[in-house]
Scaffold this motif. Structure first.
Motif, short mmCIF file in Angstrom:
data_model
loop_
_atom_site.label_atom_id
_atom_site.label_comp_id
_atom_site.label_asym_id
_atom_site.label_seq_id
_atom_site.Cartn_x
_atom_site.Cartn_y
_atom_site.Cartn_z
N LEU A 49 0.83 -1.21 0.00
CA LEU A 49 0.00 0.00 0.00
C LEU A 49 0.86 1.26 0.00
O LEU A 49 0.45 2.30 -0.53
CB LEU A 49 -0.95 -0.01 1.20
N ALA A 50 2.06 1.18 0.58
CA ALA A 50 2.95 2.34 0.62
C ALA A 50 3.70 2.54 -0.69
O ALA A 50 4.39 3.54 -0.85
CB ALA A 50 3.93 2.20 1.77
N GLY A 51 3.58 1.60 -1.63
CA GLY A 51 4.27 1.72 -2.90
C GLY A 51 5.72 1.29 -2.88
O GLY A 51 6.45 1.53 -3.85
N ARG A 52 6.15 0.64 -1.81
CA ARG A 52 7.53 0.17 -1.77
C ARG A 52 7.71 -1.10 -2.60
O ARG A 52 8.83 -1.45 -2.97
CB ARG A 52 7.96 -0.05 -0.31
N ILE A 53 6.62 -1.82 -2.86
CA ILE A 53 6.60 -2.89 -3.84
C ILE A 53 5.37 -2.65 -4.72
O ILE A 53 4.43 -1.97 -4.32
CB ILE A 53 6.53 -4.30 -3.19
N ASP A 54 5.40 -3.21 -5.92
CA ASP A 54 4.30 -3.01 -6.88
C ASP A 54 3.29 -4.14 -6.84
O ASP A 54 2.09 -3.92 -7.07
CB ASP A 54 4.86 -2.90 -8.30
N VAL A 55 3.78 -5.34 -6.60
CA VAL A 55 2.96 -6.55 -6.65
C VAL A 55 3.34 -7.41 -5.46
O VAL A 55 4.50 -7.43 -5.04
CB VAL A 55 3.19 -7.33 -7.97
N ALA A 56 2.36 -8.13 -4.91
CA ALA A 56 2.64 -9.00 -3.77
C ALA A 56 2.02 -10.37 -4.00
O ALA A 56 0.87 -10.47 -4.46
CB ALA A 56 2.08 -8.39 -2.49
N TRP A 57 2.79 -11.41 -3.70
CA TRP A 57 2.24 -12.76 -3.71
C TRP A 57 1.68 -12.98 -2.30
O TRP A 57 2.39 -13.25 -1.36
CB TRP A 57 3.33 -13.76 -4.07
N HIS A 58 0.36 -12.81 -2.20
CA HIS A 58 -0.32 -12.66 -0.92
C HIS A 58 -1.03 -13.93 -0.45
O HIS A 58 -1.64 -14.64 -1.26
CB HIS A 58 -1.38 -11.57 -1.05
N SER A 59 -0.98 -14.16 0.84
CA SER A 59 -1.88 -15.13 1.47
C SER A 59 -3.30 -14.56 1.45
O SER A 59 -3.49 -13.34 1.25
CB SER A 59 -1.45 -15.36 2.92
N PRO A 60 -4.31 -15.38 1.69
CA PRO A 60 -5.67 -14.83 1.75
C PRO A 60 -5.84 -13.81 2.88
O PRO A 60 -6.54 -12.81 2.71
CB PRO A 60 -6.55 -16.06 1.97
N LEU A 61 -5.18 -14.04 4.02
CA LEU A 61 -5.29 -13.10 5.12
C LEU A 61 -4.59 -11.79 4.78
O LEU A 61 -5.07 -10.70 5.14
CB LEU A 61 -4.69 -13.71 6.39
N ALA A 62 -3.47 -11.86 4.06
CA ALA A 62 -2.78 -10.65 3.62
C ALA A 62 -3.64 -9.87 2.62
O ALA A 62 -3.63 -8.63 2.61
CB ALA A 62 -1.44 -11.00 3.00
N TRP A 63 -4.40 -10.58 1.78
CA TRP A 63 -5.32 -9.89 0.87
C TRP A 63 -6.36 -9.12 1.68
O TRP A 63 -6.65 -7.97 1.38
CB TRP A 63 -6.02 -10.87 -0.07
N VAL A 64 -6.94 -9.76 2.71
CA VAL A 64 -7.96 -9.10 3.53
C VAL A 64 -7.38 -7.84 4.17
O VAL A 64 -8.01 -6.77 4.13
CB VAL A 64 -8.49 -10.06 4.61
N ARG A 65 -6.18 -7.93 4.72
CA ARG A 65 -5.60 -6.75 5.35
C ARG A 65 -5.29 -5.67 4.32
O ARG A 65 -5.58 -4.48 4.55
CB ARG A 65 -4.32 -7.11 6.11
N SER A 66 -4.69 -6.05 3.19
CA SER A 66 -4.35 -5.07 2.17
C SER A 66 -5.60 -4.37 1.64
O SER A 66 -5.59 -3.16 1.40
CB SER A 66 -3.60 -5.75 1.01
N ARG A 67 -6.67 -5.13 1.44
CA ARG A 67 -7.91 -4.53 0.95
C ARG A 67 -8.44 -3.50 1.94
O ARG A 67 -8.89 -2.41 1.57
CB ARG A 67 -8.96 -5.60 0.71
N ARG A 68 -8.36 -3.82 3.23
CA ARG A 68 -8.84 -2.88 4.25
C ARG A 68 -7.94 -1.64 4.33
O ARG A 68 -8.43 -0.52 4.46
CB ARG A 68 -8.92 -3.58 5.61
N LEU A 69 -6.64 -1.85 4.22
CA LEU A 69 -5.72 -0.71 4.19
C LEU A 69 -6.00 0.18 2.98
O LEU A 69 -5.98 1.41 3.08
CB LEU A 69 -4.27 -1.20 4.16
N ALA A 70 -6.26 -0.45 1.83
CA ALA A 70 -6.54 0.31 0.61
C ALA A 70 -7.83 1.09 0.73
O ALA A 70 -7.91 2.27 0.34
CB ALA A 70 -6.59 -0.64 -0.59
N ASP A 71 -8.88 0.46 1.27
CA ASP A 71 -10.15 1.15 1.43
C ASP A 71 -10.00 2.35 2.35
O ASP A 71 -10.55 3.43 2.09
CB ASP A 71 -11.20 0.20 2.01
N ALA A 72 -9.23 2.18 3.43
CA ALA A 72 -9.03 3.27 4.38
C ALA A 72 -8.25 4.41 3.75
O ALA A 72 -8.43 5.59 4.12
CB ALA A 72 -8.31 2.75 5.63
N ASP A 73 -7.41 4.09 2.78
CA ASP A 73 -6.57 5.09 2.12
C ASP A 73 -7.21 5.67 0.86
O ASP A 73 -6.66 6.57 0.23
CB ASP A 73 -5.22 4.45 1.77
#
Length: 284
Positions: A49-73
């Protein structure tokens, strides 16, 4: 095209071999990919979310967290691809063959062995199944947790194997594990097949997904996606990479099978609605 920087969690030494191989294969096809490895998924989600990487090979739980971080931002993520083996998984609640238990409600007052605190498949989702049957974990049911590889979001099979051993050795009345790991444990002799049976299954869910963040160059991302989706198991050069990563083909990313995990995360208080870590005692 711009270089895409991918993040992956080093859950196993073979992670280096996997992504070095994919990097070579992609670069030979004019897709400039580089990668960095993380010790756990929480920092990877934050860096995406901070743009330090462009793509992430995510676990399902990491997807849930990233989606929430993105929505908040006020930003958005893209579910790029997933393996064919990431779709429509189920978790089994396993008991000994001679157990008197016949339904999930019979687990009241019993001990249920699960995986690590952050395992979607071996902890969060099966405990949500118990709640749907009216059983509150740690109140109506004793939860025997196995915190192997905390921060790896259940990618470390050790927690599930430890849960299976607890069932086998009589320290638990039931154990939670994916169907694929149940098959593995039976094949390797950890759980003799004739000695166990499945009491219940969770609903189907999806597992890992490749997620693109706000810094990903659209043209480079489209090129990466097309190459992965066209990757063929019949290709002698590609097949060893696919075998290492545990798939036969890449499929388009989808997100509709994470709803059950979103619910389980809320029930457990694992992340808040803005993606903050809120579960007590979690230290990846």
């Amino acid at each position: 095209m711009k270089t895409l920087l991918l993040g992956a969690v080093a859950y196993d030494p073979k992670t280096v071999t996997i992504w070095e191989g994919f990097r070579r294969w992609l670069r030979a096809r004019d897709c400039d990919l580089d990668f960095v490895l993380y010790a756990h998924y929480e920092r990877q989600a934050e860096d995406l979310l901070a743009g330090r990487i462009d793509v992430a090979w995510h676990s399902p739980l990491a997807w849930v967290r990233s989606r929430r971080l993105a929505d908040a931002d006020g930003t958005a993520l893209t579910a790029v691809t997933m393996r064919d083996t990431d779709r429509d998984l189920t978790t089994a609640v396993v008991v000994r063959a001679d157990s008197p238990l016949t339904s999930v409600t019979d687990l009241a007052g019993r001990t249920v062995a699960v995986g690590a605190v952050d395992s979607p498949q071996a902890t969060l989702l099966p405990l949500s199944l118990l709640r749907s049957a009216g059983l509150e974990p740690d109140t109506d049911v004793k939860v025997l947790r196995h915190d192997t590889g905390v921060g790896l979001h259940g990618d470390h099979i050790g927690g599930e194997r430890d849960a299976a051993i607890a069932l086998r050795d009589g320290r638990a009345d039931a154990a939670c594990m994916t169907d694929s790991n149940l098959l593995l444990f039976r094949q390797e002799g950890t759980l003799p097949a004739a000695a166990t049976r499945v009491l219940a299954h969770t609903d189907r869910y999806d597992h890992c997904v490749m997620a693109a963040g706000p810094s990903a160059d659209p043209a480079a991302l489209d090129h990466l996606t097309g190459l992965l989706l066209d990757m063929s198991y019949a290709d002698a050069e590609a097949r060893p990479l696919l075998d290492l990563e545990g798939l036969t083909r890449w499929l388009p990313g989808r997100t509709d099978r994470y709803d059950a995990l979103e619910k389980a995360v809320d029930e457990a208080g694992f992340y808040d609605r803005r993606g903050g870590v809120s579960v007590r005692g979690y230290r990846p």
